[in-house]
Design a protein around this motif. Structure first.
Motif, mmCIF file in Angstrom:
data_model
loop_
_atom_site.group_PDB
_atom_site.id
_atom_site.type_symbol
_atom_site.label_atom_id
_atom_site.label_comp_id
_atom_site.label_asym_id
_atom_site.label_seq_id
_atom_site.Cartn_x
_atom_site.Cartn_y
_atom_site.Cartn_z
ATOM 1 N N ASP A 82 28.543 64.684 48.628
ATOM 2 C CA ASP A 82 27.745 63.537 49.052
ATOM 3 C C ASP A 82 27.626 63.597 50.574
ATOM 4 O OD1 ASP A 82 26.947 60.966 49.981
ATOM 5 O OD2 ASP A 82 27.692 60.053 48.140
ATOM 6 N N GLY A 84 27.117 61.405 52.616
ATOM 7 C CA GLY A 84 27.685 60.215 53.243
ATOM 8 C C GLY A 84 29.194 60.258 53.364
ATOM 9 N N ILE A 85 29.849 61.204 52.684
ATOM 10 C CA ILE A 85 31.313 61.257 52.662
ATOM 11 C C ILE A 85 31.776 62.522 53.375
ATOM 12 C CG2 ILE A 85 33.334 61.427 51.137
ATOM 13 C CD1 ILE A 85 31.838 59.677 49.117
ATOM 14 N N PHE A 86 32.277 62.355 54.588
ATOM 15 C CA PHE A 86 32.760 63.469 55.414
ATOM 16 C C PHE A 86 31.726 64.586 55.493
ATOM 17 C CE2 PHE A 86 36.719 61.719 53.356
ATOM 18 C CZ PHE A 86 37.099 60.963 54.456
ATOM 19 N N ALA A 89 25.563 63.021 57.027
ATOM 20 C CA ALA A 89 24.871 61.760 57.333
ATOM 21 C C ALA A 89 25.390 61.161 58.638
ATOM 22 C CB ALA A 89 25.019 60.769 56.177
ATOM 23 N N ALA A 90 26.710 61.116 58.796
ATOM 24 C CA ALA A 90 27.258 60.544 60.035
ATOM 25 C C ALA A 90 26.796 61.346 61.251
ATOM 26 C CB ALA A 90 28.785 60.500 59.971
ATOM 27 N N PRO A 112 22.254 60.449 48.011
ATOM 28 C CA PRO A 112 23.666 60.617 47.670
ATOM 29 C C PRO A 112 23.877 61.714 46.626
ATOM 30 C CG PRO A 112 22.777 58.687 46.567
ATOM 31 C CD PRO A 112 21.691 59.191 47.491
ATOM 32 N N GLN B 118 28.328 54.757 47.118
ATOM 33 C CA GLN B 118 27.548 55.869 47.656
ATOM 34 C C GLN B 118 26.077 55.510 47.772
ATOM 35 O OE1 GLN B 118 29.392 58.259 44.418
ATOM 36 N NE2 GLN B 118 29.494 59.836 45.990
ATOM 37 N N ALA B 122 24.156 55.288 51.293
ATOM 38 C CA ALA B 122 22.932 56.050 51.532
ATOM 39 C C ALA B 122 21.827 55.135 52.063
ATOM 40 C CB ALA B 122 22.481 56.731 50.242
ATOM 41 N N ALA B 126 25.234 55.681 57.423
ATOM 42 C CA ALA B 126 26.436 56.490 57.185
ATOM 43 C C ALA B 126 27.703 55.661 57.402
ATOM 44 C CB ALA B 126 26.430 57.721 58.080
ATOM 45 N N LEU B 128 30.214 55.311 55.438
ATOM 46 C CA LEU B 128 31.415 55.966 54.901
ATOM 47 C C LEU B 128 31.635 57.329 55.569
ATOM 48 C CD1 LEU B 128 30.988 55.299 51.049
ATOM 49 C CD2 LEU B 128 32.334 53.976 52.696
ATOM 50 N N GLY B 129 31.190 57.456 56.816
ATOM 51 C CA GLY B 129 31.285 58.750 57.497
ATOM 52 C C GLY B 129 32.696 59.142 57.880
ATOM 53 N N PHE B 132 37.976 56.020 54.290
ATOM 54 C CA PHE B 132 37.629 54.728 53.665
ATOM 55 C C PHE B 132 38.499 54.483 52.437
ATOM 56 C CE2 PHE B 132 35.480 56.341 49.896
ATOM 57 C CZ PHE B 132 35.098 57.613 50.286
ATOM 58 N N LEU B 244 26.751 52.963 61.008
ATOM 59 C CA LEU B 244 27.355 54.280 61.249
ATOM 60 C C LEU B 244 28.854 54.154 61.481
ATOM 61 C CD1 LEU B 244 27.391 57.337 62.131
ATOM 62 C CD2 LEU B 244 26.789 56.526 64.438
ATOM 63 N N THR B 245 29.629 54.943 60.742
ATOM 64 C CA THR B 245 31.022 55.182 61.096
ATOM 65 C C THR B 245 31.093 56.637 61.541
ATOM 66 O OG1 THR B 245 31.702 53.651 59.358
ATOM 67 C CG2 THR B 245 33.422 55.029 60.341
ATOM 68 N N ARG B 247 32.181 60.438 63.056
ATOM 69 C CA ARG B 247 33.241 61.387 62.702
ATOM 70 C C ARG B 247 34.369 61.350 63.723
ATOM 71 N NH1 ARG B 247 30.396 66.371 63.794
ATOM 72 N NH2 ARG B 247 29.724 64.962 65.438
#
Lengths: 253, 253
Positions: A82, A84-86, A89-90, A112, B118, B122, B126, B128-129, B132, B244-245, B247
């Protein structure tokens, strides 16, 4: 006229986990950008330019994608799992925040995908059946004391813990240090799973307990799951047990 | 000869988020079992028996599915989102654990899907960057002190927090109590999002801060996201900001 920037989750690997939305975006794009192993998953076709890059240049990749979208291209930035997860997207929104103000008007869409912890959980049974957290150990962008604080909080809150990027080049000792810390905070009988490359040809599942798990088996393709106090093995006939975190809490005490 | 039990994630709603693996299982099944709104999402066809039930009978539904698989049927138990995340996978393995020992030899396959957090992430950008956690507030199976302990741990660990089932019938006050607790532990300027029915016709996104968010807007179709200390709004031209979160951790201090 500006284009569109899709930030596409390819899922963990198999086509069966690639969403129709992601497939449609990949079919529409004229530029494909990403870390090389992910770009390689998308079949070549006429009219699709491909920019594969190394895994240390995420922010450059995001800027390139934004610039090409700004010029009118339909750009697909691809991530495994995904986005958005690590994942990307970030990075893209960090680039927007620090970049050309015109990028804030772009049509940016995050699509996603199934993330590694979900693929691992599906293969294992139902380890994420109750409250959980996800922590990345691969982070030259995050001090170790932040990671340690989060591991402590996760243990204190009795969350199931999913560890992403557990053996990065920048921090190969992270997984060993994380287990050492968790062993001091949680029951050593807590079930643990190392789920490597789930859905791919080189998939390998290792079940263990927190006290005895051999962290030398963990590589960058491994998703590490560590149970809560409720997580347990459910015996299975003719195969390794399932892993279950039940919906109830405290029923077994 | 025994059958197969698929535990299928339908995703948050739109067909674009239904994986090809899930579609193939639904096409192969001869029995469909689930909470009525999810069963209703699967088109009727000849040869597919449908068992739709209420949302308080998960364990009966799981037993029925196991029994039918045992009798040789190809059974699809359907969940919204990902069946592994606060959904039917845990229920099925609880039923296996407590049920007919023959069920431990069944071919049971969990098919992951896009989960509500998710889809919400999306749509928002972001959020959940980085690290979490996911906590369910709908739980007559979990004492409030466990929820409170996990919210405190999540705040202490500075995780982004995704709240599932935030306004259950059994505990309608849970979301208000959760916000009251988090306001005492986190910065009141922390970004918050209420993402309702993402991808469906009645989708509604509300952006706010922890201090001012109106929890009366939250219903059972809402996924609640609460930022970490790093989460921020990124202004966008002509639309609501992205969330945004990043990295990095601590870069902005």
């Amino acid at each position: 006229m500006t284009g569109t920037l899709y930030i596409v989750g390819l899922g963990p690997g198999p086509d069966g986990w690639l969403t129709p939305e992601a497939s449609a975006a990949l079919a529409q794009a004229d530029v494909l950008i990403g870390y090389k192993p992910y770009v390689d998953r998308v079949p070549a076709r006429e009219g699709l330019a491909r920019h594969a890059s190394d895994n240390r240049v995420e922010i450059d990749r995001a800027r390139q994608a934004l610039q090409l979208a700004q010029e009118g291209h339909v750009v697909a930035v691809v991530s495994g799992g995904d986005p958005g997860i690590f994942a990307m997207a970030a990075t893209v929104f960090e680039a927007v925040e620090a970049g050309d103000p015109a990028w804030r008007a772009l049509d940016i869409r995050v699509l996603p995908g199934v993330s590694a912890m979900q693929a691992a959980a599906a293969r294992l049974g139902a380890p994420l059946g109750h409250d959980f957290c996800a922590i990345s150990l691969s982070d030259n962008l995050k001090p170790w004391d932040v990671i340690a604080r989060r591991l402590e909080a996760a243990a204190h809150g009795d969350f199931v813990i999913a560890l992403y990027n557990p053996a990065s080049t920048a921090r190969p000792q992270g997984i060993h240090a994380a287990f050492e810390l968790l062993r001091s905070l949680k029951n050593r009988e807590t079930p643990v799973a190392f789920a490597r490359a789930v859905g791919r040809a080189d998939e390998r599942i290792v079940l263990a307990t927190l006290g005895t798990a051999d962290t030398a088996l963990v590589d960058m393709s491994t998703l590490v799951l560590i149970g809560s106090s409720e997580t347990r093995f459910v015996p299975r006939t003719g195969a390794a047990p399932w892993l279950l975190t039940p919906r109830t809490y405290g029923a077994g005490r």
